[in-house]
Write a protein that holds these residues in place. Structure first.
Motif, PDB file in Angstrom:
ATOM      1  N   ALA A  29       0.819  -1.209   0.000  1.00  0.00           N
ATOM      2  CA  ALA A  29       0.000   0.000   0.000  1.00  0.00           C
ATOM      3  C   ALA A  29       0.856   1.263   0.000  1.00  0.00           C
ATOM      4  CB  ALA A  29      -0.922   0.000   1.214  1.00  0.00           C
ATOM      5  N   LEU A 102      -5.822  -0.790   8.201  1.00  0.00           N
ATOM      6  CA  LEU A 102      -5.360   0.259   7.284  1.00  0.00           C
ATOM      7  C   LEU A 102      -6.197   1.522   7.417  1.00  0.00           C
ATOM      8  CD1 LEU A 102      -4.314  -1.411   3.923  1.00  0.00           C
ATOM      9  CD2 LEU A 102      -2.912  -0.409   5.694  1.00  0.00           C
ATOM     10  N   ASN A 109      -7.594   5.237   3.563  1.00  0.00           N
ATOM     11  CA  ASN A 109      -7.414   3.868   3.064  1.00  0.00           C
ATOM     12  C   ASN A 109      -8.760   3.153   3.012  1.00  0.00           C
ATOM     13  OD1 ASN A 109      -4.570   3.696   2.662  1.00  0.00           O
ATOM     14  ND2 ASN A 109      -4.303   3.662   4.877  1.00  0.00           N
ATOM     15  N   LEU A 112      -7.846  -1.872  -0.389  1.00  0.00           N
ATOM     16  CA  LEU A 112      -6.525  -2.469  -0.403  1.00  0.00           C
ATOM     17  C   LEU A 112      -6.542  -3.644  -1.362  1.00  0.00           C
ATOM     18  CD1 LEU A 112      -3.655  -2.786   0.799  1.00  0.00           C
ATOM     19  CD2 LEU A 112      -4.633  -4.494   2.309  1.00  0.00           C
TER      20      LEU A 112
END
Length: 316
Positions: A29, A102, A109, A112
């Motif tokens: 990420a 996240l 975020n 993902l």
């Protein structure tokens, strides 16, 4: 990504499997991951880094208390992760755990990994041949679908260079029950997509209800947020469009089902150069989706589940 582009993973003792998996996903990420022991944290400034403190069995309670007190006194930005639980997570629950962490690290975020845009698809095109896969088939089904899918998958021997993506209408509480039911075919392993795993020939991915599937250019699996305005769970039309955005060509087999979700997907796949086949009316519990696809002349083959499998194998 916010200014917190560094994430520190604090380990008590041995690094746990789930935390090592988390580190890999953080790096994918775009974060700079720093592995730390409690003593490392006590010896340096921690006000400019997000810390994930991994609590698991066999640690010293006094050591944990000392560290947490120190972090609280210094207003450190921390997240607590219970590795006793996270080590046991699999499938959709593991995906949800990753996405939840996240999001805590940075509220931006939402997915993902990030879904590639149309501007980058051609630059990072997925090479299926390198993964031993010749074709990807979306298997679309609703009422009566599970029985048809088991018959269909049972007609393969598992060595075929094919990847199946099953989009079966269902509620979220039935996902793992559906996974178990479809695995009764005994030939093609069926599983809920797992973040970070590679797609494999001779396997089937069961589309989850609360996530949409992403296949990265290197063949790894990811998930993203679903369309909140969808009318069905999961949505066949949305799944088809997501997959078309990621792949040069996609094929579709339409099984037993009610309603019209999947018709638009079949049209888009056909117009994108893919093959669309349908389950015959007499072999369906409900033939609404397949019938509409047939009426619009988008079906290139029509037959019972076994005949559909035979057609696919003959056209490899």
């Amino acid at each position: 990504m916010s200014k917190n582009d560094k994430v520190g993973l604090v380990h008590f003792g041995l690094q746990q499997p789930s935390v090592m998996f988390l580190a890999k996903q953080l790096e994918r990420a775009g974060y700079d991951v720093i592995n730390l022991e409690p003593a490392d944290v006590l010896a340096q400034e921690v006000d400019d880094i997000k810390l994930v403190v991994n609590i698991h069995s066999n640690q010293n309670d006094d050591e944990v208390g000392q560290l947490l007190d120190y972090l609280a006194e210094n207003d450190a930005d921390i997240i607590i992760n219970d590795t006793l639980i996270s080590n046991e997570l699999v499938g959709w629950n593991k995906n949800r755990w990753i996405r939840h962490l996240l999001h805590k690290i940075d509220s931006k975020n939402n997915i993902l990994p990030e879904s590639r845009t149309s501007d980058t698809v051609d630059e990072k095109q997925l090479n299926l041949n390198a993964l031993g896969i010749k074709k990807i088939w979306i298997l679309a089904a609703s009422i009566g679908g599970p029985e048809s899918l088991v018959r269909f998958l049972k007609s393969f021997d598992g060595s075929e260079p094919l990847l199946f993506v099953i989009v079966q209408h269902m509620d979220s509480e039935f996902v793992h029950m559906m996974e178990n039911q479809l695995n009764k075919n005994g030939q093609i392993p069926v599983q809920v997509p797992q973040i970070g795993e590679m797609i494999k020939p001779g396997h089937a991915i069961l589309m989850p209800v609360d996530e949409s599937l992403v296949i990265e250019s290197d063949g790894t699996i990811g998930v993203k947020d679903f369309n909140p305005n969808r009318l069905t769970t999961p949505c066949i039309d949305d799944a088809c469009m997501d997959m078309i955005d990621q792949l040069k060509q996609l094929n579709m087999a339409v099984f037993s089902g009610m309603a019209s979700d999947g018709v638009k997907g079949a049209i888009n796949i056909h117009e994108n150069g893919g093959i669309v086949i349908t389950q015959s009316e007499e072999s369906c519990v409900v033939s609404a989706i397949a019938e509409e696809v047939r009426q619009k002349n988008y079906s290139q083959f029509d037959g019972d589940p076994e005949a559909m499998a035979k057609y696919i194998k003959q056209n490899l």
